[in-house]
Design a protein around this motif. Structure first.
Motif, PDB file in Angstrom:
ATOM      1  N   CYS A  96       4.682   4.400  -6.295  1.00 50.45           N
ATOM      2  CA  CYS A  96       3.297   4.868  -6.126  1.00 50.45           C
ATOM      3  C   CYS A  96       2.915   5.773  -7.293  1.00 50.45           C
ATOM      4  O   CYS A  96       3.462   6.872  -7.432  1.00 50.45           O
ATOM      5  CB  CYS A  96       3.155   5.607  -4.791  1.00 50.45           C
ATOM      6  N   CYS A  99      -0.775   1.863  -3.774  1.00 52.16           N
ATOM      7  CA  CYS A  99      -1.093   3.066  -3.003  1.00 52.16           C
ATOM      8  C   CYS A  99      -2.434   3.645  -3.452  1.00 52.16           C
ATOM      9  O   CYS A  99      -2.916   3.358  -4.540  1.00 52.16           O
ATOM     10  CB  CYS A  99       0.018   4.104  -3.137  1.00 52.16           C
ATOM     11  N   ASN A 100      -3.017   4.459  -2.587  1.00 54.88           N
ATOM     12  CA  ASN A 100      -4.337   5.027  -2.868  1.00 54.88           C
ATOM     13  C   ASN A 100      -4.362   6.484  -2.419  1.00 54.88           C
ATOM     14  O   ASN A 100      -3.943   6.783  -1.298  1.00 54.88           O
ATOM     15  CB  ASN A 100      -5.414   4.224  -2.126  1.00 54.88           C
ATOM     16  N   TYR A 155      -0.557   7.291  -8.918  1.00 54.94           N
ATOM     17  CA  TYR A 155      -2.019   7.428  -8.857  1.00 54.94           C
ATOM     18  C   TYR A 155      -2.609   7.482 -10.254  1.00 54.94           C
ATOM     19  O   TYR A 155      -2.008   7.989 -11.174  1.00 54.94           O
ATOM     20  CB  TYR A 155      -2.396   8.687  -8.092  1.00 54.94           C
ATOM     21  N   ALA A 182       7.832   4.551  -2.048  1.00 58.67           N
ATOM     22  CA  ALA A 182       7.078   5.694  -2.570  1.00 58.67           C
ATOM     23  C   ALA A 182       7.290   5.896  -4.070  1.00 58.67           C
ATOM     24  O   ALA A 182       6.387   6.349  -4.785  1.00 58.67           O
ATOM     25  CB  ALA A 182       7.478   6.967  -1.822  1.00 58.67           C
ATOM     26  N   ASN A 203       2.812   8.875  -1.259  1.00 55.11           N
ATOM     27  CA  ASN A 203       2.037   7.653  -1.047  1.00 55.11           C
ATOM     28  C   ASN A 203       1.180   7.671   0.214  1.00 55.11           C
ATOM     29  O   ASN A 203       0.563   6.663   0.571  1.00 55.11           O
ATOM     30  CB  ASN A 203       2.962   6.437  -1.017  1.00 55.11           C
ATOM     31  N   LEU A 248       0.818  -1.215   0.000  1.00 53.28           N
ATOM     32  CA  LEU A 248       0.000   0.000   0.000  1.00 53.28           C
ATOM     33  C   LEU A 248       0.851   1.264   0.000  1.00 53.28           C
ATOM     34  O   LEU A 248       0.330   2.369  -0.206  1.00 53.28           O
ATOM     35  CB  LEU A 248      -0.949   0.007   1.204  1.00 53.28           C
ATOM     36  N   ALA A 249       2.155   1.109   0.230  1.00 59.26           N
ATOM     37  CA  ALA A 249       3.076   2.244   0.121  1.00 59.26           C
ATOM     38  C   ALA A 249       3.642   2.355  -1.285  1.00 59.26           C
ATOM     39  O   ALA A 249       4.189   3.391  -1.651  1.00 59.26           O
ATOM     40  CB  ALA A 249       4.222   2.096   1.122  1.00 59.26           C
ATOM     41  N   GLN A 283       5.374   3.427   7.899  1.00 59.20           N
ATOM     42  CA  GLN A 283       5.362   2.277   7.001  1.00 59.20           C
ATOM     43  C   GLN A 283       6.088   1.139   7.716  1.00 59.20           C
ATOM     44  O   GLN A 283       7.098   1.362   8.389  1.00 59.20           O
ATOM     45  CB  GLN A 283       6.047   2.636   5.671  1.00 59.20           C
TER      46      GLN A 283
END
Length: 389
Positions: free
Chosen positions: A387, A134-135, A389, A384, A347, A129-130, A144
């Motif tokens: 990441c 990621c979101n 988006y 990061a 991130n 998720l990092a 983290q």
């Protein structure tokens, strides 16, 4: 006549102590934590820290009344998913917060993302998720996963330990933290052992560790796992003989059970109860007064996540329906944190300092954490860059 009626209505409202305008809106927060089983102490500290911040503000954040809906994930990913679905479909929450363990966090990430829900995490920080998963709506107010291990890896390098033996549960955070430790440790890894999540007996692992006779041992064993391991480490005669470096193993959630058994153990994380900044000192004093114990980092993280939400709602005038505006306000992290100044990376994870601690007695003779070094400054996680988006 109409003007006089308006004045009379306003006067009546004031006399009754109510506003003549519309009722203040509520913000619903779904708080998910592990509140049963071996990780219950961690989850309870998270709830207590968040509740303390709420109580200090009269049940409000950013001037808005907060409805806090709490669910126990039982350290089971499927139960966590069910709880999130309840938050989303039945409770119609505006925000989801909390989450103690990374296996639960990984399970709930997709339903949260699919719903476009904003999330403010106060513990679990899994590597996927990092990075690639990621979101833009996820903000992690703690760290983290790798960070606590990375700082101890640097600490072990600084101490010139020739070889280190690693022990961790075989799940997302455990694997993340091994990567973190080895990323910064420049010596030799003499053992890499993965145990069951929730394991209580470490006799076999300690026998193998004794045979390896490393220069130091690193463990990541949160909650009851850590309590049992440290006690057994001492029973095996290893305490004081082989330095023990522990991530999420000795802190305010476990030291009450360990007491003097843990003296001399090293820990690494982003915050300690002896920090001298005013926000941290006030938090520690208030927490000790209310709960009669030294707060753990889990309590500090959740308290800080509440302060983060408070700061964002203040920026948006208490409005949360404009998701982008609210997320921009969260990303600004424009508030005084218990850890001191930090900022969010792209991130949604903090860029922050990490410290080394030693379990020692404080000025009141209580067993606690004493800050001894700052191996990592303005530290960003390794993911990061992945990441997008």
């Amino acid at each position: 006549m109409a003007f006089r009626k308006t004045l009379l209505a306003a006067a009546l409202a004031l006399s009754l102590g109510v506003s003549a305008g519309p009722a203040q809106a509520e913000v619903k927060i779904g708080f998910l934590a592990t509140l049963s089983g071996s990780g219950a102490a961690l989850g309870q500290d998270m709830v207590d820290g968040f509740n303390l911040a709420l109580e200090e503000r009269g049940g409000k954040l950013g001037g808005q009344d907060i409805v806090l809906l709490k669910e126990d994930d039982q350290l089971k990913p499927d139960v966590g998913v069910q709880a999130v679905q309840k938050f989303l479909e039945k409770d119609k929450v505006d925000l989801v917060a909390g989450v103690t363990f990374s296996n639960v966090m990984m399970a709930i990430a997709k339903p949260l993302a699919d719903a476009g829900m904003t999330f403010v995490g106060s513990n679990a920080g899994p590597a996927p998720l990092a990075g690639a998963q990621c979101n833009p709506g996820f903000f992690f107010a703690a760290w983290q996963n790798d960070g606590q291990a990375e700082v101890l890896g640097q600490f072990a390098t600084d101490r010139k330990y020739e070889d280190v033996y690693l022990i961790t549960p075989n799940y997302q955070s455990g694997r993340d933290q091994v990567k973190g430790f080895t990323r910064f440790y420049k010596g030799r890894i003499s053992g890499e052992v993965y145990t069951q999540l929730g394991q209580q007996d470490y006799s076999a692992e300690l026998l193998a560790l004794q045979a390896a006779n490393p220069s130091a041992v690193w463990v990541f064993l949160p909650g009851g796992m850590g309590v049992n391991f440290v006690k057994q480490y001492k029973q095996f005669g290893l305490m004081g003989k082989i330095p023990l470096l522990a991530a999420s193993t000795v802190d305010g959630s476990t030291l009450p059970a360990l007491g003097e058994t843990a003296l001399g153990v090293y820990a690494g994380t982003f915050w300690g109860p002896d920090f001298q900044n005013p926000v941290s000192q006030a938090f520690v004093a208030a927490f000790e007064k209310k709960y009669n114990r030294i707060p753990s980092q889990y309590a500090a993280q959740s308290y800080d996540s509440a302060l983060l939400i408070d700061s964002a709602l203040q920026k948006t005038g208490g409005k949360i329906d404009d998701k982008q505006a609210f997320r921009d306000a969260l990303r600004a992290a424009d508030y005084a944190s218990v850890r001191g100044a930090y900022k969010f990376n792209v991130n949604g994870f903090p860029i922050e300092n990490f410290y080394a601690f030693e379990v020692a007695k404080d000025a009141q003779g209580r067993v606690s954490l004493k800050t001894i070094a700052q191996p990592l400054t303005d530290h960003a996680d390794a993911y990061a860059g992945n990441c997008k988006y």
